[in-house]
Write an enzyme that holds these catalytic residues in place. Structure first.
Site, PDB file in Angstrom:
ATOM      1  N   ASP A  40       0.895  -1.202  -0.112  1.00  0.00           N
ATOM      2  CA  ASP A  40      -0.068   0.116  -0.016  1.00  0.00           C
ATOM      3  C   ASP A  40       1.000   1.051   0.043  1.00  0.00           C
ATOM      4  O   ASP A  40       1.589   1.492   0.914  1.00  0.00           O
ATOM      5  CB  ASP A  40      -0.803  -0.114   1.210  1.00  0.00           C
ATOM      6  N   ASP A  41       0.623   2.275  -0.924  1.00  0.00           N
ATOM      7  CA  ASP A  41       1.504   3.368  -1.016  1.00  0.00           C
ATOM      8  C   ASP A  41       2.928   3.024  -1.423  1.00  0.00           C
ATOM      9  O   ASP A  41       3.546   4.079  -1.259  1.00  0.00           O
ATOM     10  CB  ASP A  41       1.349   3.972   0.032  1.00  0.00           C
ATOM     11  N   CYS A  85      -5.714   4.439  -3.105  1.00  0.00           N
ATOM     12  CA  CYS A  85      -5.951   3.206  -2.840  1.00  0.00           C
ATOM     13  C   CYS A  85      -7.346   2.494  -3.488  1.00  0.00           C
ATOM     14  O   CYS A  85      -7.189   1.160  -4.119  1.00  0.00           O
ATOM     15  CB  CYS A  85      -6.129   3.151  -1.331  1.00  0.00           C
ATOM     16  N   HIS A 154     -10.796  -2.236   1.818  1.00  0.00           N
ATOM     17  CA  HIS A 154     -11.190  -0.739   1.528  1.00  0.00           C
ATOM     18  C   HIS A 154     -12.378  -0.597   0.522  1.00  0.00           C
ATOM     19  O   HIS A 154     -12.843   0.503   0.392  1.00  0.00           O
ATOM     20  CB  HIS A 154      -9.812  -0.060   1.018  1.00  0.00           C
ATOM     21  N   ASP A 342      -0.168  -0.414  -4.841  1.00  0.00           N
ATOM     22  CA  ASP A 342      -1.529   0.027  -5.177  1.00  0.00           C
ATOM     23  C   ASP A 342      -1.443   1.642  -5.919  1.00  0.00           C
ATOM     24  O   ASP A 342      -2.555   1.912  -6.331  1.00  0.00           O
ATOM     25  CB  ASP A 342      -2.781  -0.003  -4.110  1.00  0.00           C
ATOM     26  N   ASN A 343      -0.486   2.137  -5.456  1.00  0.00           N
ATOM     27  CA  ASN A 343      -0.335   3.710  -6.243  1.00  0.00           C
ATOM     28  C   ASN A 343       0.929   4.067  -5.857  1.00  0.00           C
ATOM     29  O   ASN A 343       1.716   3.259  -4.862  1.00  0.00           O
ATOM     30  CB  ASN A 343      -1.449   4.702  -5.530  1.00  0.00           C
TER      31      ASN A 343
HETATM   32 CA   LIG Z   1      -2.368   3.330  -1.381  1.00  0.00          CA
END
Ligand SMILES: [Ca+2]
Ligand SMILES: [Ca+2]
Length: 539
Positions: A40-41, A85, A154, A342-343
């Site tokens: 994540d991130d 996300c 999410h 995811d990003n």
């Molecule tokens: Ca993210």
């Protein structure tokens, strides 16, 4: 828990056949396990290997297990996802771009995160993958796979309520997946009744791994003894849950069935509250060896390190599912492991250099992420591909690899890269990657549509901004020559040749937005003064 599979298009007979075939031949190379690790991130340059980022490894972060994964598999340098996300998760689960009816998730929260002084109003959107969508997990479950979700979800539990949570979206097992984008803290806490748990809204299945670190644990997993008695970090609990799940599966009644796993970590998203022993390591490193790659947040580095250690634990579990030290039960060679983020890396937490900007933007720093795939014996090891991949491509790729029929009720917007995985050097001229974002994300994104396309061997990106109403005011970059997007080709005197490229890209973008296909409903922003929708202006 166990919702019936609600895609009528896969005939029950086929599903029954696939299950029977799986039982008869046990696990074979045509139906591999799939373990999809989604960080994540984590930014494009947030690895200590340069394999996924054209040789721009971090000089501060430590990711030896991701480096090992790249050495044993294929690394991708041009993998794209959505800029934050929930939209990426929705694209992965549905296999659809945001404007299609099985998705509809354009932004985290809402499309009006730009305040009241912006000229346009964003339309309503989904926060959940709609229950009617046939998720990739549902497709695999219908084909006889055992499906499990770990970590951040999410994209369920908002407007769709329980009907959109992982248990209803194709996952037989759910360890920690709920509606939240980030947990309230990084650790387990003791509840009033004395039990240890991760703070809501995580699941009881994950709380089974919430007990504090003890002596056996730190010895087994190489954790510093100073952690004994301290609360369990969420990232470690996810690794615990995976090991436990895999050991049980491999010794259980369904051991002959392959597994389809989403291991979607909360790390390295904020709150940046890493394990204390790892934080100390990187505080010391920061003093001794300050970063020259713009990576100087020791706590963030510790989160990345824990994430990487977790990847190592997953790989070891595949090598030795029952954990007895004997690897004769290894399932590594029958398992496709995919790692992605995811990003892009979040501004303030990290630097995505040489890419421009960060998470939340449609510049490369927001949407280009690390991607690695390993499947020993099937994916040639130590290889690299620069083919463009988008988040919507994973669904059809996984189906093709496992020989699972695409659900007929689900339009899939992506293009499989299974052939690229099987053969290094395979050229894949992917059709363009598109984005449609009809709203605002604070000062990071305004209403825009974007295309990334290859023309005459050059890769271009064009971003059209709705508020300008002027196609001439779009941004255009040659990513092949200018990966940092430093030079907007539409600024200043624009040559006829450049205008022709713009016209070509704009035409393709309009054709995509205005396509007449099943469930395609692009929504446009409205003018704040007139209330009228603002469709894209033609060049
Ligand atoms: Ca993210
Ligand atoms: Ca073993």
């Amino acid at each position: 828990m166990k919702e019936p599979f609600h895609c009528p298009a896969i005939p029950a007979l086929l599903a029954a056949f696939v299950v029977a075939a799986g039982s008869a031949s046990a696990k074979d190379a045509t139906r591999p396990n799939i373990v999809f690790i989604l960080s994540d991130d984590q930014g494009w340059a947030d690895l200590s290997t340069g394999a996924t980022n054209f040789g721009h490894p971090s000089d501060f972060y430590e990711t030896p297990n991701l480096a090992r994964l790249a050495k044993e598999g294929m690394a991708f340098t041009s993998a794209y996802v959505q800029p934050n996300c929930a939209p990426t998760r929705a694209a992965l689960l549905s296999g659809q771009y945001a404007p299609r009816s099985g998705n509809g998730v354009y932004n985290v929260g809402s499309l009006n995160r730009g305040g009241k002084n912006v000229p346009l109003i964003g339309p309503p959107q989904n926060e959940d993958v709609p229950a009617k969508s046939t998720t990739v997990a549902e497709a695999f479950r219908a084909a006889g796979y055992v499906t499990a979700h770990f970590g951040k979800y999410h994209v369920g539990g908002h407007e769709g309520g329980k009907s959109t949570l992982p248990e209803a979206a194709g996952f037989e097992f759910n360890f920690g997946g709920g509606k939240a984008g980030s947990p309230p803290g990084g650790y387990a806490a003791r509840k009033l009744d004395g039990k240890w748990a991760f703070m809501q809204p995580l699941t009881p299945a994950l709380d089974a791994f919430a007990a504090p670190y003890d002596e056996a644990y730190v010895r087994k997993h190489g954790v510093s003894p100073e952690m004994i008695g301290k609360p369990k970090h969420l990232t470690d609990a996810l690794a615990d849950a995976f090991e436990s799940f895999l050991a049980k599966h491999e010794s259980g009644a369904e051991a002959d069935k392959p597994i389809y796993v989403h291991f979607w970590t909360h790390a390295v998203h904020g709150p940046i509250r890493p394990r204390a022993d790892l934080a100390k390591t990187f505080e010391e490193r920061k003093r001794a060896h300050p970063s020259k790659t713009g990576h100087d947040n020791a706590k963030y580095a510790a989160l990345i390190s824990d994430l990487d250690l977790t990847v190592g634990r997953i790989l070891r579990a595949l090598d030795d599912p029952d954990g007895d030290g004997d690897t004769s039960d290894s399932i590594a060679s029958e398992t496709l492991v995919v790692f992605a983020s995811d990003n892009g890396g979040a501004g303030g937490a990290t630097s995505n250099r040489p890419l421009r900007r960060a998470k939340g933007t449609f510049y490369e720093g927001g949407i280009r992420v690390p991607l690695i795939a390993r499947w020993p014996g099937a994916i040639p090891k130590g290889t690299h591909s620069d083919t463009m991949i988008h988040a919507v491509d994973f669904y059809p790729t996984f189906l093709e690899i496992a020989g699972v029929e695409p659900p007929k009720s689900q339009v899939l917007d992506g293009v499989s890269f299974a052939k690229v995985l099987r053969s290094a050097g395979t050229v894949r001229n992917r059709k363009p990657v598109f984005y449609h974002f009809p709203g605002y994300l604070d000062n990071r994104a305004d209403p825009s549509s974007t295309i990334i396309a290859e023309l005459d061997g050059q890769r271009y990106k064009l971003i059209y901004h709705y508020a300008s109403g002027a196609p001439e005011a779009s941004e255009m970059y040659n990513l092949s020559k200018d990966i940092g997007e430093t030079s907007n080709l539409l600024e200043g005197d624009v040559s006829k040749e450049t205008r022709a490229i713009q016209r070509s890209l704009t035409g393709k973008l309009h054709a995509w937005l205005e396509q007449d296909t099943d469930g395609w409903h692009p929504v446009y922003p409205k003018d704040r003064k007139t209330g009228k929708p603002v469709p894209p202006a033609h060049l």
